[in-house]
Design a protein around this motif. Sequence first.
Motif, PDB file in Angstrom:
ATOM      1  N   LEU A  14      22.332  47.040  55.200  1.00 46.61           N
ATOM      2  CA  LEU A  14      22.470  45.949  54.161  1.00 46.61           C
ATOM      3  C   LEU A  14      22.085  46.733  52.875  1.00 46.61           C
ATOM      4  N   THR A  15      20.974  47.534  52.806  1.00 46.42           N
ATOM      5  CA  THR A  15      20.587  48.282  51.631  1.00 46.42           C
ATOM      6  C   THR A  15      21.506  49.614  51.437  1.00 46.42           C
ATOM      7  N   ALA A  16      22.050  50.261  52.724  1.00 47.33           N
ATOM      8  CA  ALA A  16      22.700  51.445  52.480  1.00 47.33           C
ATOM      9  C   ALA A  16      24.112  51.138  52.013  1.00 47.33           C
ATOM     10  N   MET A  17      24.395  50.014  52.571  1.00 46.38           N
ATOM     11  CA  MET A  17      26.007  49.505  51.947  1.00 46.38           C
ATOM     12  C   MET A  17      25.800  49.041  50.458  1.00 46.38           C
ATOM     13  N   ASN A  18      24.694  48.560  49.975  1.00 45.50           N
ATOM     14  CA  ASN A  18      24.679  48.134  48.430  1.00 45.50           C
ATOM     15  C   ASN A  18      24.365  49.495  47.673  1.00 45.50           C
ATOM     16  N   LEU A  19      23.622  50.357  48.203  1.00 47.90           N
ATOM     17  CA  LEU A  19      23.456  51.669  47.662  1.00 47.90           C
ATOM     18  C   LEU A  19      24.850  52.458  47.578  1.00 47.90           C
ATOM     19  N   LYS A  71      41.466  41.155  32.371  1.00 48.34           N
ATOM     20  CA  LYS A  71      41.573  40.672  31.133  1.00 48.34           C
ATOM     21  C   LYS A  71      41.220  41.926  30.151  1.00 48.34           C
ATOM     22  N   ALA A  72      40.888  43.101  30.372  1.00 44.03           N
ATOM     23  CA  ALA A  72      40.486  44.112  29.589  1.00 44.03           C
ATOM     24  C   ALA A  72      41.718  44.635  28.937  1.00 44.03           C
ATOM     25  N   THR A  73      41.639  44.787  27.452  1.00 45.01           N
ATOM     26  CA  THR A  73      42.757  45.500  27.040  1.00 45.01           C
ATOM     27  C   THR A  73      42.522  46.637  26.709  1.00 45.01           C
ATOM     28  N   GLY A  74      41.401  47.408  26.661  1.00 46.02           N
ATOM     29  CA  GLY A  74      41.122  48.674  26.756  1.00 46.02           C
ATOM     30  C   GLY A  74      40.044  49.290  27.914  1.00 46.02           C
ATOM     31  N   PRO A  75      39.398  50.228  27.770  1.00 43.19           N
ATOM     32  CA  PRO A  75      38.471  50.582  28.861  1.00 43.19           C
ATOM     33  C   PRO A  75      37.534  49.503  29.163  1.00 43.19           C
ATOM     34  N   ILE A  76      37.065  49.374  30.566  1.00 46.61           N
ATOM     35  CA  ILE A  76      35.851  48.463  30.747  1.00 46.61           C
ATOM     36  C   ILE A  76      34.636  49.415  30.461  1.00 46.61           C
ATOM     37  N   ASP A  77      33.895  48.375  29.755  1.00 44.70           N
ATOM     38  CA  ASP A  77      32.552  48.908  28.978  1.00 44.70           C
ATOM     39  C   ASP A  77      31.151  48.600  29.498  1.00 44.70           C
ATOM     40  N   THR A  78      31.298  48.119  30.954  1.00 49.13           N
ATOM     41  CA  THR A  78      30.050  47.710  31.538  1.00 49.13           C
ATOM     42  C   THR A  78      30.314  47.883  32.977  1.00 49.13           C
ATOM     43  N   GLN A  79      29.247  48.852  33.568  1.00 50.53           N
ATOM     44  CA  GLN A  79      29.285  49.196  34.870  1.00 50.53           C
ATOM     45  C   GLN A  79      28.651  48.008  35.815  1.00 50.53           C
ATOM     46  N   ARG A  80      29.397  47.796  36.932  1.00 47.52           N
ATOM     47  CA  ARG A  80      29.041  46.825  37.715  1.00 47.52           C
ATOM     48  C   ARG A  80      27.896  47.525  38.516  1.00 47.52           C
ATOM     49  N   THR A  81      26.841  46.772  38.897  1.00 48.38           N
ATOM     50  CA  THR A  81      25.601  47.213  39.547  1.00 48.38           C
ATOM     51  C   THR A  81      25.224  46.086  40.553  1.00 48.38           C
ATOM     52  N   PHE A  82      24.714  46.529  42.167  1.00 46.37           N
ATOM     53  CA  PHE A  82      24.583  45.654  43.028  1.00 46.37           C
ATOM     54  C   PHE A  82      23.143  45.708  43.337  1.00 46.37           C
ATOM     55  N   ARG A  83      22.696  44.321  43.775  1.00 46.02           N
ATOM     56  CA  ARG A  83      21.367  44.306  44.259  1.00 46.02           C
ATOM     57  C   ARG A  83      21.134  44.909  45.572  1.00 46.02           C
ATOM     58  N   LEU A  84      20.108  45.441  45.839  1.00 51.04           N
ATOM     59  CA  LEU A  84      19.944  46.399  47.317  1.00 51.04           C
ATOM     60  C   LEU A  84      19.936  45.343  48.558  1.00 51.04           C
ATOM     61  N   LYS A  85      19.453  43.962  48.266  1.00 52.49           N
ATOM     62  CA  LYS A  85      19.560  43.278  49.442  1.00 52.49           C
ATOM     63  C   LYS A  85      20.764  42.197  49.195  1.00 52.49           C
ATOM     64  N   GLY A  86      21.991  42.480  48.409  1.00 52.67           N
ATOM     65  CA  GLY A  86      22.553  41.522  47.935  1.00 52.67           C
ATOM     66  C   GLY A  86      23.701  41.445  49.016  1.00 52.67           C
ATOM     67  N   SER A  95      32.897  37.384  57.175  1.00 53.24           N
ATOM     68  CA  SER A  95      31.623  36.725  57.207  1.00 53.24           C
ATOM     69  C   SER A  95      30.624  37.478  56.498  1.00 53.24           C
ATOM     70  N   ASP A  96      29.843  36.790  55.374  1.00 56.52           N
ATOM     71  CA  ASP A  96      29.166  37.442  54.319  1.00 56.52           C
ATOM     72  C   ASP A  96      27.637  37.508  54.964  1.00 56.52           C
ATOM     73  N   LEU A  97      27.093  38.628  55.285  1.00 51.61           N
ATOM     74  CA  LEU A  97      25.691  38.893  55.640  1.00 51.61           C
ATOM     75  C   LEU A  97      24.957  38.741  54.153  1.00 51.61           C
ATOM     76  N   PHE A  98      23.806  37.924  54.401  1.00 49.06           N
ATOM     77  CA  PHE A  98      22.832  37.772  53.177  1.00 49.06           C
ATOM     78  C   PHE A  98      21.458  37.693  53.886  1.00 49.06           C
ATOM     79  N   PHE A  99      20.542  38.059  52.851  1.00 45.12           N
ATOM     80  CA  PHE A  99      19.031  38.003  53.347  1.00 45.12           C
ATOM     81  C   PHE A  99      18.400  37.157  52.138  1.00 45.12           C
TER      82      PHE A  99
END
Length: 143
Positions: free
Chosen positions: A4-9, A65-80, A128-132
Amino acid sequence: METLTAMNLACNQISAVAFDNQCFNRIRLHKLTYYAIREDFGLKSQMTIRAIGKVADAYKVKAKKATGPIDTQRTFRLKGAVAFDCRMISFDLSSDSLSILTLEGRQVMKFEVGDNARNLLAFQKGESDLFFRNGHFFFKCQL
């Protein structure tokens, strides 16, 4: 937990590449990241593909929805939560066991399910979504 952690990293690294290159298309992102992610995180092929898909999906709504560059990088929780497809997990209802792909290879383990969910699980399709949560692993299956 390691899987789970490796996939989110891996998702965070893929997201950095996507953001830096403003590339949010799943196929192009696959070409940019696949081999490096497999090497850096030790993910199996299908795990890497699912991580790339998770990142592409996270940017999908914003990119449309963006008309220009995306200005926010998405981040993922390690246990997401991470999605497992039929190549990564299978359920054996007769023995209340599942076979799941992990960093160490396939592992078979017991699971608990109520009667109603058992009946529905027989018709499980897709991911199937695996979550903790609260010290336990859960699967949310698509029906």
